[in-house]
Write a protein that holds these residues in place. Structure first.
Motif, short mmCIF file in Angstrom:
data_model
loop_
_atom_site.label_atom_id
_atom_site.label_comp_id
_atom_site.label_asym_id
_atom_site.label_seq_id
_atom_site.Cartn_x
_atom_site.Cartn_y
_atom_site.Cartn_z
N ARG A 242 0.78 -1.23 0.00
CA ARG A 242 0.00 0.00 0.00
C ARG A 242 0.81 1.29 0.00
N LEU A 243 1.97 1.29 0.68
CA LEU A 243 2.72 2.54 0.84
C LEU A 243 3.92 2.65 -0.09
N LEU A 244 4.16 1.64 -0.89
CA LEU A 244 5.39 1.63 -1.69
C LEU A 244 5.48 2.78 -2.68
N GLY A 245 4.33 3.22 -3.17
CA GLY A 245 4.33 4.30 -4.15
C GLY A 245 5.03 5.56 -3.64
N LYS A 246 4.99 5.78 -2.34
CA LYS A 246 5.58 7.00 -1.75
C LYS A 246 7.10 7.05 -1.93
N THR A 247 7.70 5.86 -2.12
CA THR A 247 9.17 5.80 -2.17
C THR A 247 9.68 5.16 -3.46
N ALA A 248 8.86 5.19 -4.51
CA ALA A 248 9.24 4.50 -5.75
C ALA A 248 10.56 5.05 -6.29
N PRO A 249 11.45 4.18 -6.76
CA PRO A 249 12.73 4.65 -7.29
C PRO A 249 12.63 5.27 -8.69
N ASN B 86 0.96 -11.83 5.89
CA ASN B 86 0.83 -10.90 7.02
C ASN B 86 2.16 -10.21 7.35
N GLU B 87 3.21 -10.54 6.60
CA GLU B 87 4.49 -9.85 6.77
C GLU B 87 4.38 -8.46 6.13
N LYS B 88 5.26 -7.57 6.56
CA LYS B 88 5.27 -6.23 5.95
C LYS B 88 6.08 -6.22 4.65
N THR B 89 5.70 -5.36 3.74
CA THR B 89 6.54 -5.10 2.56
C THR B 89 6.90 -3.62 2.61
N PRO B 90 7.85 -3.24 3.47
CA PRO B 90 8.05 -1.83 3.76
C PRO B 90 9.00 -1.12 2.81
N ASP B 91 9.71 -1.85 1.97
CA ASP B 91 10.71 -1.21 1.11
C ASP B 91 10.78 -1.97 -0.21
N TRP B 92 11.49 -1.39 -1.16
CA TRP B 92 11.48 -1.94 -2.52
C TRP B 92 12.34 -3.19 -2.69
N LEU B 93 13.33 -3.36 -1.85
CA LEU B 93 14.06 -4.64 -1.91
C LEU B 93 13.12 -5.77 -1.47
N SER B 94 12.38 -5.52 -0.39
CA SER B 94 11.39 -6.52 0.05
C SER B 94 10.34 -6.77 -1.04
N GLY C 43 13.88 -6.47 -10.93
CA GLY C 43 14.12 -5.49 -9.88
C GLY C 43 15.35 -5.84 -9.05
N VAL C 44 15.42 -7.09 -8.62
CA VAL C 44 16.60 -7.53 -7.85
C VAL C 44 17.85 -7.40 -8.73
N GLY D 207 12.50 9.23 -16.61
CA GLY D 207 13.84 8.80 -17.00
C GLY D 207 14.87 8.83 -15.89
N LYS D 208 14.51 9.32 -14.71
CA LYS D 208 15.45 9.35 -13.58
C LYS D 208 15.22 8.14 -12.65
N PHE D 209 16.32 7.72 -11.99
CA PHE D 209 16.25 6.56 -11.09
C PHE D 209 16.95 6.86 -9.78
N ALA D 210 16.46 6.26 -8.70
CA ALA D 210 17.13 6.40 -7.40
C ALA D 210 18.55 5.85 -7.52
N ASN D 211 19.40 6.31 -6.64
CA ASN D 211 20.83 5.97 -6.71
C ASN D 211 21.11 4.48 -6.54
N TRP D 212 20.23 3.75 -5.83
CA TRP D 212 20.54 2.38 -5.43
C TRP D 212 20.05 1.33 -6.44
N ILE D 213 19.55 1.79 -7.59
CA ILE D 213 19.03 0.83 -8.58
C ILE D 213 19.36 1.29 -9.99
#
Ligand code: FE2
Ligand code: FE2
Length: 472
Positions: free
Chosen positions: A129-136, A195-203, A251-252, A446-452
């Motif tokens: 649900r919250l992943l969109g806020k931090t999309a790379p 029921n586990e969290k998916t709090p970040d994009w690696l997860s 993604g990985v 066309g821009k990407f976060a530094n870690w991907i």
């Protein structure tokens, strides 16, 4: 059959000919929309998203691309085409015509299987649900939304079966599918991994690689069901599922790509100093997601699995391509299990080993992505290999849940486990670090976060700077 878009619910099941069913679904639809608003991707109702929508189950209709506001997504009901000569391929009913209605004696079994599958679909939307806020990137943002919409459609597929074939019980189950929520202490989703969290994009990428792949294997074995409408629903869902696993695998791979670039550039393993995810941490996330996904296959030796097979409700992976008698009485199958605290190999009746057999197929499939990921590392000239942990590692369900096992398959004491768990599984600190990388969403085309790293190809062959999401 062509789709009549004047109908509220696009479908290829001739909904218009069944007024009662149509009305039941039209009643459920606003509740689904409320759920989407409350539990679906947060704060996105005004976005125009470049999405794939299924407008028919034909080869030229299931992937129709265009900008859509997600609350207006046409969640439709699509079954793969019917083979009028289809017979049941296995078990006591082998050779009989596939069932077009639910046999009375299989009613509660089939309902439970459909509810369990159906429950995972909205669960993953809630988890993401919250992943969109931090999309790379816009590309990645679009992909998570695509997956969310399709999981919503998979929920529709199961709810259609419940409404159409299970009467009042089915309608009640369809309500419950919107009332349980991922991680809710009072009304959790049915299966642990959901029921586990998916709090970040690696997860998220690990989840779509490993846990959506469990979905592939469950759907594939339900696609062998003697209950034909379930089989046809699952066959169509599998087509969409392939994209979810692609998002995970690529993604990985893109995270690894960026990591090894920085390792080479700075001649260090410690890329955290440069805002990327080190390979050791990627291995820990892999260990976690693989092991919780293995649990989804259930007990190694299972009378339920044997009964499902014998009754003809759930088959093996690609059942019809297997060369044996498809009855399996009197045949044996070797599984790993636990005796006196040790891992031992034992032959058990093949019928009771069907969960383990499906898990074997799954593990083999999982290993293919690792070959690609390791090639990226090897091509960069780095001596490091990602590995699938041993299947007994970190298990909560089945024989291995009684013992502690290291990733390389050695039984260890509780004290050893406690001393080493932080090397094998993500720690709070690892998770906090990974989350700290996921800052504000990168929304410049066309821009990407530094870690991907960027993807090699755009969605539907769009150029690298394509505006996949318009925020309005
Ligand atoms: Fe799904
Ligand atoms: Fe999926």
């Amino acid at each position: 059959m062509a789709i009549d878009y004047s109908q509220l619910i696009p479908n290829n099941v001739d909904l218009a000919s069944d007024r009662r069913l149509q009305r039941a679904l039209e009643n459920w639809q606003p509740r689904f929309r409320d759920w989407w608003k409350d539990m679906g991707p947060d704060g996105t109702s005004n976005f125009d998203v470049y999405l794939r929508t299924a407008i028919s189950a034909e080869a030229n209709g299931w992937a129709h691309f265009g900008y859509v506001k997600m609350p207006d997504y046409r969640w439709g009901i699509f079954l793969a085409g019917q083979d009028p000569n289809r017979t049941i391929a296995y078990g006591d009913n082998k050779g009989k015509p596939a069932w077009q209605e639910v046999p009375g004696e299989l009613r509660s079994t089939l309902r439970r299987l459909i509810v369990t599958q159906g429950d995972t679909e909205p669960a993953s939307v809630e988890q993401q649900r919250l992943l969109g806020k931090t999309a790379p990137s816009l590309y990645d943002l679009r992909n998570v939304f695509q997956i969310n919409c399709e999981e919503g459609r998979h929920l529709w597929a199961m709810v259609y079966l419940l409404h159409a074939y299970f009467g009042r019980d089915g309608r009640e189950e369809a309500e419950m599918l919107l009332e349980r929520h991922s991680g809710d202490p009072d009304k959790p989703r049915i299966l642990g991994a959901f029921n586990e969290k998916t709090p970040d994009w690696l997860s998220f990428f690990m989840f779509t690689y490993f846990t959506d792949r469990d979905g592939k294997y469950q759907l594939a074995s339900l696609a062998e069901s003697g209950f034909d409408p379930l089989s046809r629903s699952c066959r169509f869902m599998l087509i969409e599922e392939a994209h979810h696993m692609f998002v995970g695998e690529s993604g990985v791979q893109r995270i690894i790509q960026r990591t090894v670039e920085l390792m080479k550039e700075h001649k260090t393993d410690d890329v955290r100093a440069f805002g990327a995810i080190d390979l050791a941490t990627i291995q820990k996330y892999l260990n976690f997601h693989f092991s919780v996904s293995l649990d989804l296959f259930g007990q190694e030796a299972s009378t339920n699995a044997a009964n499902y097979y014998t009754m003809g409700v759930k088959g093996r992976y690609l059942e019809t391509r297997i060369e044996d008698d498809h009855v399996l009485t009197g045949t044996w199958f070797e599984i790993d299990t636990v005796e006196d605290g040790r891992i031992v190999r034992r032959a058990v009746p093949a019928l009771s080993a069907l969960n383990e057999r499906l898990r074997n197929d799954y593990v083999e499939d999982c290993s293919k992505g690792l070959l690609k990921w390791n090639k990226v590392i090897a091509d960069a000239g780095i001596a490091f290999e990602l590995k699938l942990p041993h299947r007994a590692f970190n298990r909560r369900i089945g024989a291995f849940s009684e013992i502690h096992v290291s990733p390389d398959g050695k039984v260890v004491s509780e004290a050893d486990w406690n001393a080493n768990a932080s090397k094998w599984l993500p720690t709070d600190e690892d998770r906090a670090y990974v989350i700290s990388l996921m800052g504000k969403a990168v929304i410049e085309p066309g821009k990407f976060a530094n870690w991907i790293a960027p993807p090699q190809l755009g969605i539907n062959r769009q150029p690298a700077n394509f505006e996949y999401v318009r925020f309005n």
